[in-house]
Design a protein around this motif. Sequence first.
Motif, PDB file in Angstrom:
ATOM      1  N   LYS A  98       0.843  -1.191   0.000  1.00  0.00           N
ATOM      2  CA  LYS A  98       0.000   0.000   0.000  1.00  0.00           C
ATOM      3  C   LYS A  98       0.883   1.248   0.000  1.00  0.00           C
ATOM      4  O   LYS A  98       1.841   1.340   0.744  1.00  0.00           O
ATOM      5  N   LYS A  99       0.540   2.183  -0.856  1.00  0.00           N
ATOM      6  CA  LYS A  99       1.264   3.454  -0.901  1.00  0.00           C
ATOM      7  C   LYS A  99       0.898   4.255   0.341  1.00  0.00           C
ATOM      8  O   LYS A  99      -0.284   4.441   0.632  1.00  0.00           O
ATOM      9  N   PRO A 100       1.887   4.722   1.112  1.00  0.00           N
ATOM     10  CA  PRO A 100       1.558   5.521   2.287  1.00  0.00           C
ATOM     11  C   PRO A 100       0.909   6.840   1.857  1.00  0.00           C
ATOM     12  O   PRO A 100       1.171   7.344   0.772  1.00  0.00           O
ATOM     13  N   PHE A 101       0.056   7.366   2.736  1.00  0.00           N
ATOM     14  CA  PHE A 101      -0.709   8.557   2.383  1.00  0.00           C
ATOM     15  C   PHE A 101      -0.424   9.688   3.355  1.00  0.00           C
ATOM     16  O   PHE A 101      -0.487   9.513   4.567  1.00  0.00           O
ATOM     17  N   LEU A 102      -0.092  10.849   2.787  1.00  0.00           N
ATOM     18  CA  LEU A 102       0.240  12.048   3.540  1.00  0.00           C
ATOM     19  C   LEU A 102      -0.858  13.084   3.380  1.00  0.00           C
ATOM     20  O   LEU A 102      -1.246  13.407   2.263  1.00  0.00           O
ATOM     21  N   HIS A 103      -1.352  13.591   4.503  1.00  0.00           N
ATOM     22  CA  HIS A 103      -2.240  14.746   4.474  1.00  0.00           C
ATOM     23  C   HIS A 103      -1.381  15.981   4.690  1.00  0.00           C
ATOM     24  O   HIS A 103      -0.652  16.067   5.683  1.00  0.00           O
ATOM     25  N   VAL A 104      -1.432  16.916   3.756  1.00  0.00           N
ATOM     26  CA  VAL A 104      -0.718  18.184   3.871  1.00  0.00           C
ATOM     27  C   VAL A 104      -1.740  19.239   4.292  1.00  0.00           C
ATOM     28  O   VAL A 104      -2.711  19.486   3.580  1.00  0.00           O
ATOM     29  N   VAL A 105      -1.521  19.823   5.465  1.00  0.00           N
ATOM     30  CA  VAL A 105      -2.402  20.866   5.980  1.00  0.00           C
ATOM     31  C   VAL A 105      -1.757  22.207   5.647  1.00  0.00           C
ATOM     32  O   VAL A 105      -0.620  22.474   6.035  1.00  0.00           O
ATOM     33  N   VAL A 106      -2.482  23.041   4.906  1.00  0.00           N
ATOM     34  CA  VAL A 106      -1.961  24.320   4.427  1.00  0.00           C
ATOM     35  C   VAL A 106      -2.722  25.462   5.090  1.00  0.00           C
ATOM     36  O   VAL A 106      -3.954  25.484   5.079  1.00  0.00           O
ATOM     37  N   CYS A 107      -1.970  26.404   5.657  1.00  0.00           N
ATOM     38  CA  CYS A 107      -2.561  27.569   6.327  1.00  0.00           C
ATOM     39  C   CYS A 107      -2.378  28.822   5.473  1.00  0.00           C
ATOM     40  O   CYS A 107      -1.612  28.821   4.504  1.00  0.00           O
ATOM     41  N   ALA A 108      -3.039  29.895   5.874  1.00  0.00           N
ATOM     42  CA  ALA A 108      -3.047  31.151   5.128  1.00  0.00           C
ATOM     43  C   ALA A 108      -1.783  31.963   5.392  1.00  0.00           C
ATOM     44  O   ALA A 108      -1.767  32.872   6.207  1.00  0.00           O
ATOM     45  N   ALA A 109      -0.732  31.619   4.694  1.00  0.00           N
ATOM     46  CA  ALA A 109       0.524  32.374   4.749  1.00  0.00           C
ATOM     47  C   ALA A 109       0.923  32.701   3.319  1.00  0.00           C
ATOM     48  O   ALA A 109       0.558  31.978   2.384  1.00  0.00           O
ATOM     49  N   GLY A 110       1.677  33.762   3.161  1.00  0.00           N
ATOM     50  CA  GLY A 110       2.051  34.232   1.832  1.00  0.00           C
ATOM     51  C   GLY A 110       2.698  33.184   0.943  1.00  0.00           C
ATOM     52  O   GLY A 110       2.564  33.234  -0.271  1.00  0.00           O
ATOM     53  N   ILE A 111       3.381  32.221   1.538  1.00  0.00           N
ATOM     54  CA  ILE A 111       4.061  31.197   0.739  1.00  0.00           C
ATOM     55  C   ILE A 111       3.195  29.971   0.459  1.00  0.00           C
ATOM     56  O   ILE A 111       3.649  29.033  -0.200  1.00  0.00           O
ATOM     57  N   ALA A 112       1.966  29.962   0.931  1.00  0.00           N
ATOM     58  CA  ALA A 112       1.103  28.787   0.775  1.00  0.00           C
ATOM     59  C   ALA A 112       0.929  28.375  -0.683  1.00  0.00           C
ATOM     60  O   ALA A 112       0.760  27.192  -0.975  1.00  0.00           O
ATOM     61  N   GLY A 113       0.996  29.322  -1.588  1.00  0.00           N
ATOM     62  CA  GLY A 113       0.866  29.012  -3.011  1.00  0.00           C
ATOM     63  C   GLY A 113       1.960  28.098  -3.531  1.00  0.00           C
ATOM     64  O   GLY A 113       1.830  27.538  -4.618  1.00  0.00           O
ATOM     65  N   ASP A 114       3.019  27.926  -2.747  1.00  0.00           N
ATOM     66  CA  ASP A 114       4.106  27.025  -3.141  1.00  0.00           C
ATOM     67  C   ASP A 114       3.957  25.632  -2.544  1.00  0.00           C
ATOM     68  O   ASP A 114       4.885  24.830  -2.589  1.00  0.00           O
ATOM     69  N   ALA A 115       2.800  25.318  -1.978  1.00  0.00           N
ATOM     70  CA  ALA A 115       2.590  23.999  -1.363  1.00  0.00           C
ATOM     71  C   ALA A 115       2.813  22.864  -2.348  1.00  0.00           C
ATOM     72  O   ALA A 115       3.125  21.741  -1.949  1.00  0.00           O
ATOM     73  N   HIS A 116       2.701  23.160  -3.633  1.00  0.00           N
ATOM     74  CA  HIS A 116       2.952  22.135  -4.654  1.00  0.00           C
ATOM     75  C   HIS A 116       4.364  21.568  -4.535  1.00  0.00           C
ATOM     76  O   HIS A 116       4.622  20.426  -4.921  1.00  0.00           O
ATOM     77  N   LYS A 117       5.286  22.339  -3.959  1.00  0.00           N
ATOM     78  CA  LYS A 117       6.665  21.847  -3.789  1.00  0.00           C
ATOM     79  C   LYS A 117       6.702  20.658  -2.826  1.00  0.00           C
ATOM     80  O   LYS A 117       7.404  19.679  -3.071  1.00  0.00           O
ATOM     81  N   LEU A 118       5.949  20.742  -1.747  1.00  0.00           N
ATOM     82  CA  LEU A 118       5.880  19.625  -0.806  1.00  0.00           C
ATOM     83  C   LEU A 118       5.117  18.452  -1.415  1.00  0.00           C
ATOM     84  O   LEU A 118       5.529  17.299  -1.276  1.00  0.00           O
ATOM     85  N   ILE A 119       4.036  18.744  -2.102  1.00  0.00           N
ATOM     86  CA  ILE A 119       3.250  17.688  -2.745  1.00  0.00           C
ATOM     87  C   ILE A 119       4.118  16.906  -3.718  1.00  0.00           C
ATOM     88  O   ILE A 119       4.160  15.669  -3.691  1.00  0.00           O
ATOM     89  N   THR A 120       4.841  17.617  -4.573  1.00  0.00           N
ATOM     90  CA  THR A 120       5.705  16.964  -5.559  1.00  0.00           C
ATOM     91  C   THR A 120       6.798  16.152  -4.886  1.00  0.00           C
ATOM     92  O   THR A 120       7.056  15.002  -5.270  1.00  0.00           O
ATOM     93  N   ALA A 121       7.443  16.725  -3.881  1.00  0.00           N
ATOM     94  CA  ALA A 121       8.514  16.009  -3.177  1.00  0.00           C
ATOM     95  C   ALA A 121       7.983  14.734  -2.532  1.00  0.00           C
ATOM     96  O   ALA A 121       8.640  13.680  -2.579  1.00  0.00           O
ATOM     97  N   ALA A 122       6.796  14.795  -1.946  1.00  0.00           N
ATOM     98  CA  ALA A 122       6.208  13.604  -1.321  1.00  0.00           C
ATOM     99  C   ALA A 122       5.874  12.552  -2.378  1.00  0.00           C
ATOM    100  O   ALA A 122       6.158  11.357  -2.191  1.00  0.00           O
ATOM    101  N   GLN A 123       5.295  12.978  -3.478  1.00  0.00           N
ATOM    102  CA  GLN A 123       4.949  12.026  -4.533  1.00  0.00           C
ATOM    103  C   GLN A 123       6.200  11.378  -5.127  1.00  0.00           C
ATOM    104  O   GLN A 123       6.197  10.189  -5.426  1.00  0.00           O
ATOM    105  N   GLU A 124       7.271  12.152  -5.252  1.00  0.00           N
ATOM    106  CA  GLU A 124       8.525  11.598  -5.766  1.00  0.00           C
ATOM    107  C   GLU A 124       9.114  10.554  -4.821  1.00  0.00           C
ATOM    108  O   GLU A 124       9.884   9.702  -5.237  1.00  0.00           O
ATOM    109  N   ARG A 125       8.729  10.618  -3.544  1.00  0.00           N
ATOM    110  CA  ARG A 125       9.193   9.649  -2.547  1.00  0.00           C
ATOM    111  C   ARG A 125       8.206   8.496  -2.357  1.00  0.00           C
ATOM    112  O   ARG A 125       8.343   7.703  -1.440  1.00  0.00           O
TER     113      ARG A 125
END
Length: 183
Positions: A6-33
């Motif tokens: 089974k592929k492990p599953f990560l929930h990424v919780v994103v809050c209202a901060a100016g850099i939140a629009g870059d959350a795709h960086k964490l998503i991509t890094a997790a998927q690559e792993r």
Amino acid sequence: MNEHPKKPFLHVVVCAAGIAGDAHKLITAAQERGWGVGVVATPQGLGFLDVEAIEGRTGYPIRSAWRSPGKPRPLPPADALAVAPATFITVNKWAAGIADTLALGILCEAYGMGIPTAVLPYVNAAMAAHPAYGWSLERLRSMGVLVGSYEPHRPKAGGGADRFRWEEALELLGPVLSGAAGT
């Protein structure tokens, strides 16, 4: 036998901060792993995200509000949680056990369920100077939450995005989940 783990599953919780629009960086890094990823946003954090792009990337809807009774859960259960970026208000409410949004409810419940959780705070130095913030980080650490190393940025500067290490969440969770996704 062609059974795949089974592929492990990560929930990424994103809050209202100016850099939140870059959350795709964490998503991509997790998927690559090798992780499956779903996103939960605070109600205010939702406005910082490219919803269509993230949903296309993860294959799951972004959650931000409570689901109606009887409705199916739109995300698989979390094997781990990463809160990034975490704002001053989320850190303090979470540590105090205030679950007034879906994101905070998930975080408060994760403790009781033993779900490994990493948090990458993103706050300015003036907010970080407030005594409640330090107390809240200590409370989260005492609960087993893995806290990132980001140093607060100057107030009113909106800075530090270049120093924010999205992948640190995965580095923090790696030893806790050794072998789960080859992290």
